[in-house]
Design an enzyme around this catalytic site. Structure first.
Site, PDB file in Angstrom:
ATOM      1  N   THR A  82      37.001  57.025  48.463  1.00 19.78           N
ATOM      2  CA  THR A  82      37.290  58.312  47.816  1.00 19.78           C
ATOM      3  C   THR A  82      37.381  58.189  46.286  1.00 19.78           C
ATOM      4  O   THR A  82      37.542  59.187  45.600  1.00 19.78           O
ATOM      5  CB  THR A  82      38.631  58.898  48.335  1.00 19.78           C
ATOM      6  OG1 THR A  82      39.648  57.892  48.154  1.00 19.78           O
ATOM      7  CG2 THR A  82      38.556  59.280  49.803  1.00 19.78           C
ATOM      8  N   SER A  91      37.862  42.449  37.923  1.00 14.77           N
ATOM      9  CA  SER A  91      37.912  43.302  36.725  1.00 14.77           C
ATOM     10  C   SER A  91      37.945  42.507  35.429  1.00 14.77           C
ATOM     11  O   SER A  91      38.570  41.437  35.353  1.00 14.77           O
ATOM     12  CB  SER A  91      39.179  44.164  36.824  1.00 14.77           C
ATOM     13  OG  SER A  91      39.471  44.744  35.588  1.00 14.77           O
ATOM     14  N   GLU A 144      39.784  43.199  33.150  1.00 13.47           N
ATOM     15  CA  GLU A 144      41.206  43.110  32.770  1.00 13.47           C
ATOM     16  C   GLU A 144      41.739  41.695  32.976  1.00 13.47           C
ATOM     17  O   GLU A 144      42.737  41.306  32.365  1.00 13.47           O
ATOM     18  CB  GLU A 144      42.035  44.108  33.578  1.00 13.47           C
ATOM     19  CG  GLU A 144      41.988  45.519  33.052  1.00 13.47           C
ATOM     20  CD  GLU A 144      42.650  45.684  31.692  1.00 13.47           C
ATOM     21  OE1 GLU A 144      43.829  45.343  31.558  1.00 13.47           O
ATOM     22  OE2 GLU A 144      41.971  46.150  30.762  1.00 13.47           O
ATOM     23  N   TYR A 154      48.599  44.698  37.278  1.00 12.19           N
ATOM     24  CA  TYR A 154      47.272  44.974  37.842  1.00 12.19           C
ATOM     25  C   TYR A 154      46.355  43.771  37.656  1.00 12.19           C
ATOM     26  O   TYR A 154      45.710  43.298  38.594  1.00 12.19           O
ATOM     27  CB  TYR A 154      46.675  46.212  37.155  1.00 12.19           C
ATOM     28  CG  TYR A 154      45.201  46.430  37.453  1.00 12.19           C
ATOM     29  CD1 TYR A 154      44.795  47.012  38.653  1.00 12.19           C
ATOM     30  CD2 TYR A 154      44.215  46.049  36.533  1.00 12.19           C
ATOM     31  CE1 TYR A 154      43.452  47.201  38.925  1.00 12.19           C
ATOM     32  CE2 TYR A 154      42.872  46.243  36.802  1.00 12.19           C
ATOM     33  CZ  TYR A 154      42.489  46.820  37.996  1.00 12.19           C
ATOM     34  OH  TYR A 154      41.151  46.997  38.272  1.00 12.19           O
TER      35      TYR A 154
END
Ligand code: NAP
Ligand code: F7E
Length: 336
Positions: free
Chosen positions: A10, A129, A131, A153
Site C-alpha cells: 500500500t 536504505s 540512511e 530507523y
C-alpha cells in the site's frame, strides 16, 4: 506464471512495483495491515481494474506477526518476495523507536525465518536504505562505503541489511539488498519533505494555505523517481547470483534547491511563505547523501531516467490537480 509477494504494497514503492510486475505478467500478492480506515488508495486503480482481477490478491498480515507470515508463505508459495514494509519515516522513528525496530529489523528476520522454515526455493529482496550511510564517511557512497546510521530507523535497516546477507551466506538463500537513495513521486507520503513542499506550494498558489513550516533546509539528498527505482528491485532478482546494489542518481540537492524548483515553477518566492519550526529538526541529522550507482549500471544495466527538475515539476503538476479539486469542493461548501 511467476508469483510475487510484496510487503508494504500500500506504500509508494509497493504501488509502483505492483504496476510493474502486473505488466510483466506476474501474479501479485500483497500483505496489507488491518486499520480502522482504508488505506489502499495507491493501489485501488490496480485492484479495481478487471484485467488484474485474477492476478492481484490482498491478504491481511503484519511484519510484527511471525506466525501469520509463516502461514502466508506456505499458503501463497511465492517465487519472489519484496520486503518493502516498514515504518519508513526517519523523524518518527525517534518518537517510536521500539515499534520501528520491531517492524523494520525484527520484521525482516520474521520474514526470513518464515522462508527458511518453509524450505522453498524463493528469491528475496530487502528494501535497504541510503540512511544507513548516515554521517557519511565518504562522498559519493557506494556498496563498499561503511555505514554510520543516525536514527532508530537507520539502525534497524542496518540490522536487516546484515541479516539478509547472513541468510544468503548461511542458508544459500537468493537474497539481495537494494540500497536505495531517496526516491519520490506524486504517491510519496505527504509528510516527507518533497511532497510536503509540493502539496503546500500548490495550496498556497490557490489561496488554500498561507504558510509552510519546515525544519533543516540545508540537508542535501540524492533524489530520484520511484517508478525508475522499483525496476532495479526486480532486476536484482533476475540475475544469476544474489548481490547488493546502490540505486541512486549520483546528483545531490538541498531542500532549499527543491523549494526553488517548486515555488519558482509556480511563479512564487518561497522565502515569503516558509517558516522554520524546530519540531521538524531531528535529534541527529544526515547532512548529505549522494550515491554512486556504477555497479548497478554495469551489472543490472540500470540507469535513472527522470531528473531532479522533472521530479519537482511532475509532483507539482499532480498536486496542483489535487489542490484545484480541493478549491472546487471548498467553494461549493461556501455556497451552501
Ligand atoms: P511507505 O510509502 O512509507 O510505505 C511503507 C509500507 O509499509 C506501507 O505499505 C505500510 O502499510 C507498510 N507497513 C508499515 N508498517 C508495517 C508493518 N508493521 N507490517 C506490514 N507492513 C507495514 O514507504 P516507501 O517509500 O514505499 O518505501 C518502501 C520501502 O523502502 C520501505 O521499507 C522504506 O523504508 C524503504 N526505502 C524507501 C526509500 C524512499 O526514498 N522512498 C529509500 C530507501 C529505502 P500501511 O499503508 O498500512 O501504513
Ligand atoms: O527528509 C529535511 C530532513 O523525511 C529529507 C525515507 O523515505 O529517504 C527518506 O528519509 C530531509 C531531511 O526523507 C522537513 O531533516 C526539512 O534531512 O523527506 P525526508 P529522509 O529522512 O531522507 C530515506 C532514503 C529512507 O530510507 C526513508 O524511508 O529533509 N527536512 N524540513 C524535512 N523533512 C521532513 N520530513 N519534514 C520537514 O518539514
Amino acid at each position: 506464471m511467476k508469483k510475487a509477494l510484496i510487503t508494504g504494497i500500500t506504500g509508494q514503492d509497493g504501488s509502483y512495483l505492483t504496476e510493474f510486475l502486473l505488466k510483466k505478467g506476474y501474479e501479485v500478492w500483497g500483505i496489507i495491515r488491518r486499520s480502522s480506515s482504508f488505506h489502499t488508495g495507491r493501489i485501488d486503480h490496480l485492484y479495481q481494474d478487471p484485467h488484474n482481477q485474477p492476478k492481484l490478491h490482498l491478504v491481511y498480515g503484519d511484519l510484527t506477526d511471525g506466525t501469520n507470515l509463516a502461514s502466508l508463505m506456505s499458503e501463497i508459495a511465492p517465487d519472489e518476495i519484496y520486503n518493502l514494509g516498514a515504518q519508513s519515516h526517519v523523524r518518527v522513528s525517534f518518537d517510536i523507536p521500539i515499534y520501528t525496530v520491531n517492524t523494520d529489523a525484527l520484521g525482516t528476520l520474521r520474514l526470513l525465518e518464515a522462508i527458511r522454515s518453509g524450505k522453498r526455493k524463493v528469491k528475496f529482496y530487502q528494501a535497504s536504505s541510503s540512511e544507513m550511510f548516515g554521517k557519511v564517511v565518504e562522498t559519493p557512497q557506494n556498496e563498499t562505503t561503511p555505514f554510520y546510521p543516525r536514527s532508530p530507523y537507520a539502525c534497524a535497516k542496518v540490522y536487516s541489511f546484515w541479516q539478509t546477507i547472513n541468510y544468503r551466506e548461511a542458508y544459500g538463500l537468493f537474497a539481495c539488498n537494494g540500497i536505495l537513495f531517496n526516491h519520490e513521486s506524486p504517491r510519496r507520503g505527504e509528510t516527507f519533505v518533497t511532497r510536503k513542499i509540493t502539496r503546500a506550494a500548490t495550496r498556497i498558489k490557490l489561496g488554500l494555505q498561507d504558510k509552510l513550516y519546515l525544519g533543516n533546509l540545508d540537508a542535501k539528498r540524492d533524489w530520484g523517481f520511484a517508478a525508475d527505482f522499483v525496476e532495479a528491485m526486480w532486476l536484482m532478482l533476475q540475475q544469476d547470483k544474489p548481490d547488493d546494489f546502490v540505486i541512486a542518481t549520483g546528483q545531490t540537492h538541498s531542500v532549499k534547491e527543491f523549494l526553488d524548483e517548486v515555488f519558482g515553477y509556480l511563479g512564487l518566492d518561497w522565502k515569503k511563505y516558509v517558516e522554520i519550526d524546530k519540531r521538524y529538526f531531528r535529534p541527529a541529522e544526515v547532512d548529505i547523501l549522494q550515491g554512486n550507482a556504477d555497479k548497478a549500471a554495469k551489472i543490472l544495466g540500470w540507469k535513472p531516467k527522470v531528473t531532479f527538475k522533472e521530479i519537482a515539476k511532475l509532483m507539482t503538476d499532480a498536486d496542483m490537480d489535487i489542490a484545484e479539486n480541493e478549491k472546487i469542493i471548498k467553494e461549493k461548501g461556501n455556497k451552501k
